[in-house]
Enzyme design. Structure first.
Site, PDB file in Angstrom:
ATOM      1  N   LYS A   1      -6.946  -5.028  -3.319  1.00 61.42           N
ATOM      2  CA  LYS A   1      -7.569  -5.390  -2.249  1.00 61.42           C
ATOM      3  C   LYS A   1      -8.561  -4.225  -1.698  1.00 61.42           C
ATOM      4  CE  LYS A   1      -4.151  -3.915   1.145  1.00 61.42           C
ATOM      5  NZ  LYS A   1      -5.153  -3.088   1.712  1.00 61.42           N
TER       6      LYS A   1
ATOM      7  N   CYS B   1      -2.542  -2.493   7.459  1.00 65.26           N
ATOM      8  CA  CYS B   1      -2.383  -3.299   6.179  1.00 65.26           C
ATOM      9  C   CYS B   1      -0.984  -3.993   6.632  1.00 65.26           C
ATOM     10  CB  CYS B   1      -2.484  -2.536   5.011  1.00 65.26           C
ATOM     11  SG  CYS B   1      -4.120  -2.109   4.809  1.00 65.26           S
TER      12      CYS B   1
ATOM     13  N   ASP C   1       0.718  -1.363   0.066  1.00 68.25           N
ATOM     14  CA  ASP C   1       0.006  -0.070   0.176  1.00 68.25           C
ATOM     15  C   ASP C   1       0.824   1.192   0.053  1.00 68.25           C
ATOM     16  OD1 ASP C   1      -2.054  -1.765   0.289  1.00 68.25           O
ATOM     17  OD2 ASP C   1      -2.910  -0.879   1.880  1.00 68.25           O
TER      18      ASP C   1
HETATM   19  C1  VGL Z   1      -4.944   1.131   5.241  1.00 68.43           C
HETATM   20  C2  VGL Z   1      -6.753   2.070   6.628  1.00 68.43           C
HETATM   21  C3  VGL Z   1      -7.648   1.959   5.709  1.00 68.43           C
HETATM   22  C4  VGL Z   1      -3.664   0.603   5.339  1.00 68.43           C
HETATM   23  C5  VGL Z   1      -5.927   0.813   4.266  1.00 68.43           C
HETATM   24  O1  VGL Z   1      -2.976   0.653   4.040  1.00 68.43           O
HETATM   25  O2  VGL Z   1      -2.997   0.393   6.256  1.00 68.43           O
HETATM   26  N1  VGL Z   1      -5.283   1.674   6.548  1.00 68.43           N
HETATM   27  N2  VGL Z   1      -7.107   1.201   4.582  1.00 68.43           N
END
Ligand code: VGL
Ligand code: ZN
Length: 196
Positions: A106, A151, A8
């Protein structure tokens, strides 16, 4: 095959993004540097439709940071982020994506969140990452990325559950909340993640 999964690292989680992780941008250079040591580099992308259940904006009388219950699971409400095909979901320009063999998406189902790069939060739908790695006979994976307390943590824990020898490179991760990050690191360690 030396394998790296980048979790991410997307514009919305970086400076100026809607869910910016403090100092998130600081991991880009170190990641670019270590990429060269890997034979296989994979990235995950948080990839939400506009009507995603995790967005506070999709609930009346709720605000960012509230926690709701979705089918028995706690769901934190976030600002809109990483909307499919938006600038916020893109990789940052500075990230070296030239060696990426695969991008794993995802969080694309509107009604369930997915912190892990392997499974959604109900542990129901697989992203295909595990099968992909196993089909290549990979048994050892290194992880970097965002966010340590969400994540990155859930991806690393699922990696252990899937039977992979799992390492997290701690100078290439950043998290949202300092206390939660400490807890996340302890939990990862106690569940078999090697922190290096
Ligand atoms: C994430 C909060 C919401 C992350 C993703 O990548 O850690 N955190 N969506
Ligand atoms: Zn998300």
């Amino acid at each position: 095959m030396k394998t790296l999964v980048i979790v991410d690292v997307q514009n919305d989680f970086l400076k100026g993004g809607s869910l910016a992780v403090p100092k998130g941008e600081k991991i880009i250079k170190p990641i670019n540097k270590i990429i060269k040591q890997y034979d296989l580099v994979i990235a995950t992308k948080d990839w939400h439709p506009k009507n995603h259940i995790s967005f506070a904006s999709n609930h009346t009388d709720k605000k960012i940071g509230d926690i709701i219950n979705v089918n028995g699971l706690d769901q934190v409400l976030w600002p809109d982020h990483c909307i499919q095909n938006s600038f916020g979901s893109d990789f940052p320009e500075q990230l070296d994506i030239s060696k990426l063999a695969k991008v794993v998406y995802k969080g694309s189902d509107a009604d369930i969140d997915s912190y892990s790069g392997f499974y959604d939060n109900a542990n129901f739908r697989s992203t295909g990452l595990s099968d992909y790695l196993k089909s290549k006979n990979i048994n050892k994976i290194d992880y970097v990325g965002l966010a340590t307390d969400y994540c990155l943590k859930y991806t690393a824990l699922d990696s252990v559950s899937e039977g992979f020898k799992t390492r997290v490179l701690i100078n290439c991760i950043k998290g949202i909340d300092e206390k939660d990050c400490k807890l996340a690191l302890n939990e990862m360690k106690s569940k078999g993640v090697e922190l290096i």
